[in-house]
Design a protein around this motif. Structure first.
Motif, mmCIF file in Angstrom:
data_model
loop_
_atom_site.group_PDB
_atom_site.id
_atom_site.type_symbol
_atom_site.label_atom_id
_atom_site.label_comp_id
_atom_site.label_asym_id
_atom_site.label_seq_id
_atom_site.Cartn_x
_atom_site.Cartn_y
_atom_site.Cartn_z
ATOM 1 N N MET A 295 0.855 -1.167 0.000
ATOM 2 C CA MET A 295 0.000 0.000 0.000
ATOM 3 C C MET A 295 0.903 1.233 0.000
ATOM 4 O O MET A 295 1.986 1.218 0.564
ATOM 5 C CB MET A 295 -0.905 -0.029 1.240
ATOM 6 N N ASP A 296 0.424 2.297 -0.586
ATOM 7 C CA ASP A 296 1.153 3.551 -0.596
ATOM 8 C C ASP A 296 0.324 4.622 0.108
ATOM 9 O O ASP A 296 -0.746 4.344 0.651
ATOM 10 C CB ASP A 296 1.512 3.972 -2.015
ATOM 11 N N ARG A 297 0.821 5.843 0.101
ATOM 12 C CA ARG A 297 0.142 6.950 0.783
ATOM 13 C C ARG A 297 -1.285 7.155 0.252
ATOM 14 O O ARG A 297 -2.220 7.361 1.015
ATOM 15 C CB ARG A 297 0.974 8.210 0.594
ATOM 16 N N GLY B 154 -3.167 4.883 -1.113
ATOM 17 C CA GLY B 154 -3.955 3.732 -0.668
ATOM 18 C C GLY B 154 -4.439 3.895 0.759
ATOM 19 O O GLY B 154 -5.575 3.544 1.084
ATOM 20 N N GLY C 188 7.314 8.644 4.341
ATOM 21 C CA GLY C 188 6.731 7.348 4.004
ATOM 22 C C GLY C 188 6.406 6.470 5.193
ATOM 23 O O GLY C 188 5.985 5.327 5.027
ATOM 24 N N GLN D 212 8.002 2.289 6.923
ATOM 25 C CA GLN D 212 7.517 2.430 5.547
ATOM 26 C C GLN D 212 6.111 1.841 5.457
ATOM 27 O O GLN D 212 5.855 0.769 6.002
ATOM 28 C CB GLN D 212 8.430 1.709 4.549
ATOM 29 N N ILE D 213 5.242 2.539 4.756
ATOM 30 C CA ILE D 213 3.852 2.096 4.628
ATOM 31 C C ILE D 213 3.770 0.682 4.060
ATOM 32 O O ILE D 213 2.943 -0.122 4.475
ATOM 33 C CB ILE D 213 3.042 3.061 3.737
ATOM 34 N N ASP D 214 4.652 0.361 3.127
ATOM 35 C CA ASP D 214 4.573 -0.946 2.462
ATOM 36 C C ASP D 214 5.292 -2.060 3.227
ATOM 37 O O ASP D 214 5.531 -3.130 2.686
ATOM 38 C CB ASP D 214 5.091 -0.847 1.026
ATOM 39 N N ASP D 215 5.601 -1.843 4.512
ATOM 40 C CA ASP D 215 6.236 -2.887 5.322
ATOM 41 C C ASP D 215 5.293 -4.059 5.603
ATOM 42 O O ASP D 215 5.747 -5.146 5.924
ATOM 43 C CB ASP D 215 6.731 -2.323 6.659
ATOM 44 N N TRP D 216 3.996 -3.824 5.505
ATOM 45 C CA TRP D 216 3.000 -4.876 5.734
ATOM 46 C C TRP D 216 2.198 -5.105 4.465
ATOM 47 O O TRP D 216 2.116 -4.237 3.597
ATOM 48 C CB TRP D 216 2.032 -4.470 6.829
ATOM 49 N N ALA D 217 1.544 -6.253 4.415
ATOM 50 C CA ALA D 217 0.623 -6.546 3.311
ATOM 51 C C ALA D 217 -0.547 -5.564 3.361
ATOM 52 O O ALA D 217 -0.964 -5.129 4.435
ATOM 53 C CB ALA D 217 0.099 -7.978 3.430
ATOM 54 N N ASP D 218 -1.070 -5.210 2.184
ATOM 55 C CA ASP D 218 -2.147 -4.223 2.083
ATOM 56 C C ASP D 218 -3.356 -4.577 2.941
ATOM 57 O O ASP D 218 -3.889 -3.719 3.644
ATOM 58 C CB ASP D 218 -2.594 -4.060 0.626
#
Length: 113
Positions: free
Chosen positions: A1-3, A5, A43, A79-85
């Protein structure tokens, strides 16, 4: 996921507003004027969790205590994408619910909660 998302997930929840109290590079998602998610300019993301989730996430190393907010049971991901969406989205929904539940009955009714 990003910002973007994170914004999509948070703004889909009832009564949520987006604010920038710390500058344009920080997104603060609030319900009833109370923040439940903060996305940093670099981020990172911080959000409210339950007492039990705070212990589990910080002790297992899945998240770290959020700077300045750890005493209020907030966690941080560098970081936002450290976990699954889907996992992150679930935590964002839970954060919203925790904060919304602490609003007054009148405030919840005005927000349609």
């Amino acid at each position: 996921m990003d910002r973007a998302g994170v914004g999509k997930v948070c703004l889909a929840l009832p009564g949520v507003t987006l604010d920038h109290p710390f500058g344009d590079d920080h997104d603060a998602y609030k319900v009833g004027g109370k923040m439940f998610v903060m996305v940093g300019g670099g981020g990172s993301i911080s959000f409210k969790v339950s007492d039990i989730a705070y212990e589990v996430l910080t002790e297992s190393g899945h998240a770290r205590p959020a700077p300045y907010m750890a005493r209020n049971k907030w966690v941080n991901l560098p970081q936002i994408d450290d976990w699954a969406d889907d996992e992150l989205a679930e935590h964002l929904v839970i954060a919203h619910g925790i904060v919304a539940a602490k609003l007054t009955r009148k405030a919840r009714a005005a927000l349609g909660l």
